[in-house]
Design an enzyme around this catalytic site. Structure first.
Site, mmCIF file in Angstrom:
data_model
loop_
_atom_site.group_PDB
_atom_site.id
_atom_site.type_symbol
_atom_site.label_atom_id
_atom_site.label_comp_id
_atom_site.label_asym_id
_atom_site.label_seq_id
_atom_site.Cartn_x
_atom_site.Cartn_y
_atom_site.Cartn_z
ATOM 1 N N GLY A 74 0.834 -1.253 0.016
ATOM 2 C CA GLY A 74 -0.142 0.107 0.114
ATOM 3 C C GLY A 74 0.869 1.222 0.115
ATOM 4 O O GLY A 74 2.138 1.338 -0.061
ATOM 5 N N SER A 75 0.092 2.303 0.180
ATOM 6 C CA SER A 75 0.824 3.832 -0.140
ATOM 7 C C SER A 75 1.281 4.111 1.295
ATOM 8 O O SER A 75 2.130 5.172 1.243
ATOM 9 C CB SER A 75 -0.203 4.654 -0.553
ATOM 10 N N ASP A 129 2.168 -3.238 8.362
ATOM 11 C CA ASP A 129 1.312 -3.271 7.079
ATOM 12 C C ASP A 129 0.345 -1.854 7.258
ATOM 13 O O ASP A 129 -0.123 -1.566 8.232
ATOM 14 C CB ASP A 129 0.738 -4.334 6.994
ATOM 15 N N GLY A 130 -0.067 -1.801 6.110
ATOM 16 C CA GLY A 130 -1.258 -0.425 5.961
ATOM 17 C C GLY A 130 -2.485 -1.342 6.275
ATOM 18 O O GLY A 130 -2.699 -2.487 6.495
ATOM 19 N N ALA A 131 -3.667 -0.161 6.313
ATOM 20 C CA ALA A 131 -5.070 -0.842 6.303
ATOM 21 C C ALA A 131 -6.020 -0.001 5.559
ATOM 22 O O ALA A 131 -5.653 1.248 5.395
ATOM 23 C CB ALA A 131 -5.368 -1.164 7.834
ATOM 24 N N ASP A 132 -7.189 -0.380 5.161
ATOM 25 C CA ASP A 132 -7.968 0.439 4.538
ATOM 26 C C ASP A 132 -9.110 0.993 5.668
ATOM 27 O O ASP A 132 -9.464 2.008 5.421
ATOM 28 C CB ASP A 132 -8.818 -0.530 3.440
ATOM 29 N N LYS A 142 -8.367 -5.101 4.802
ATOM 30 C CA LYS A 142 -7.334 -4.894 3.961
ATOM 31 C C LYS A 142 -7.651 -5.488 2.825
ATOM 32 O O LYS A 142 -8.708 -6.304 2.420
ATOM 33 C CB LYS A 142 -6.218 -5.643 4.663
ATOM 34 N N GLY A 143 -6.902 -5.422 1.571
ATOM 35 C CA GLY A 143 -7.093 -5.641 0.241
ATOM 36 C C GLY A 143 -7.602 -4.710 -0.834
ATOM 37 O O GLY A 143 -7.769 -4.951 -1.774
ATOM 38 N N GLU A 151 -0.561 -10.839 2.869
ATOM 39 C CA GLU A 151 -0.649 -9.878 3.825
ATOM 40 C C GLU A 151 -1.176 -10.780 5.286
ATOM 41 O O GLU A 151 -0.636 -10.855 6.318
ATOM 42 C CB GLU A 151 -1.541 -8.728 3.749
HETATM 43 O O1 LIG Z 1 -4.204 -4.724 -0.321
HETATM 44 C C1 LIG Z 1 -3.692 -4.040 -0.155
HETATM 45 C C2 LIG Z 1 -3.269 -3.641 1.231
HETATM 46 O O2 LIG Z 1 -4.199 -4.233 2.171
HETATM 47 C C3 LIG Z 1 -3.081 -2.099 1.924
HETATM 48 O O3 LIG Z 1 -1.990 -2.318 2.934
HETATM 49 C C4 LIG Z 1 -4.246 -1.462 2.155
HETATM 50 O O4 LIG Z 1 -5.090 -1.467 0.850
HETATM 51 C C5 LIG Z 1 -3.783 -0.110 2.677
HETATM 52 O O5 LIG Z 1 -3.294 0.755 1.836
HETATM 53 P P1 LIG Z 1 -3.046 2.332 1.919
HETATM 54 O O6 LIG Z 1 -1.633 2.311 2.907
HETATM 55 O O7 LIG Z 1 -2.387 2.614 0.626
HETATM 56 O O8 LIG Z 1 -4.129 2.903 2.549
#
Ligand SMILES: O=C[C@H](O)[C@H](O)[C@H](O)COP(=O)(O)O
Length: 298
Positions: A74-75, A129-132, A142-143, A151
């Site tokens: 993720g970002s 890890d990141g999270a939505d 997540k995802g 993950e």
């Molecule tokens: O499949 C992607 C992951 O679960 C990411 O960790 C999640 O989407 C969060 O991403 P971001 O940090 O870009 O919000």
């Protein structure tokens, strides 16, 4: 997209790369893959919040004795890698980094860190890890980037699993801001049957197959599978473990993007420069702007 790059030399001839870039959500901007020899200083407030959370989490949980480290997707995760690189070559030399997909593999390689895989290292010291979205009980969705199968394996393999996110992801109940639904990875030939079951049996009438944007047809995960996004009502999100288990029981489902109470802590960067930490035991900690890790040397 406007990219303004300023190269500033001060009298110690240090070099900064300042980027003004209105990153779209979910876009993994190429600019964030620079090594920390030229650290990116985000000026977008949301980017700044992600960086705050990531730096604080690394400082609190990635210790010199940690050798096997899981890197999520993720970002927000590029800032995790940025801070780990700042811990120095000496400590990182003895470490192995395990990616959760193509993007984090690239991040690890481009940062000059050693790459491993979870089949070589089924026990990981710490995964970040990141999270939505993350709820009050540290359940999370997540995802959003279709990486949740790997993950979840890395989250389970980790002795300590830590989430990092900006303040928009900090919610009381899942589905508050992230309305596209629970990401579900399915084997391609089973997608229509799984969709039918989600619509008619599990109560998600708006579940849809995730379609690609710059490719005709569906999104295909790093594992060659399809992704379904299934929105569920609040009644299912009061305790998402139940619906997670029901979805997982559908034949053809590979993994569900609901991570129930797996994390030890979740770090959220706030707009005012503070960091909120939610801990597994329910405690909520506020770290004020002048006490956060961002902007300080390791
Ligand atoms: O499949 C992607 C992951 O679960 C990411 O960790 C999640 O989407 C969060 O991403 P971001 O940090 O870009 O919000």
């Amino acid at each position: 997209m406007l990219n303004l790059v300023l190269h500033v030399f001060d009298n110690t001839v240090r070099f900064y790369r300042l980027l003004i870039s209105p990153f779209d959500d979910g876009e993994y901007a190429e600019s964030r893959f620079f090594s920390t020899a030229t650290p990116v200083l985000p000026v977008d407030p949301i980017e700044q919040s992600k960086r705050l959370a990531a730096y604080q989490a690394v400082d609190n949980h990635v210790k010199p004795e940690h050798r096997i480290i899981g890197i999520g997707s993720g970002s927000t995760v590029p800032y995790v890698v940025e801070r780990i690189v700042q811990q120095g070559a000496a400590v990182n030399k003895g470490r192995v980094f395990i990616p959760t997909g193509f993007q984090s593999k690239q991040l690890i390689v481009e940062a000059g860190l050693s790459l491993g895989d979870v089949d070589q290292y089924p026990t990981i010291d710490v995964t970040l890890d990141g999270a939505d979205e993350v709820d009050h009980a540290l359940n999370c969705v997540k995802g959003g980037g279709a990486c949740h199968l790997r993950e979840k394996v890395l989250a389970e393999a980790a002795q300590t699993f830590i989430l990092v996110a900006d303040h928009r992801k900090n919610v009381q109940y899942l589905g508050t801001n992230f309305a596209q639904g629970v990401p579900i990875e399915v084997v391609p030939f089973a997608y229509a049957k799984v969709l039918q079951n989600l619509h008619h049996i599990l109560g998600s009438p708006k579940a849809t197959l995730r379609m690609a944007i710059k490719k005709a047809g569906p999104v295909v995960s790093d594992n060659g599978n399809f992704i379904i996004d299934a929105p569920f009502g609040r009644e299912h999100m009061l305790d998402p473990y139940v619906i997670m288990a029901q979805i997982k029981m559908l034949t053809g489902v590979v993994e569900v993007g609901l991570f129930c109470k797996m994390a030890k802590a979740a770090y959220f960067g706030n707009a005012d420069g503070s960091v909120t930490v939610r801990w597994q035991d329910g405690k909520v900690e506020q770290i004020s702007p002048n006490q956060t890790a961002a902007g300080t040397p390791v």
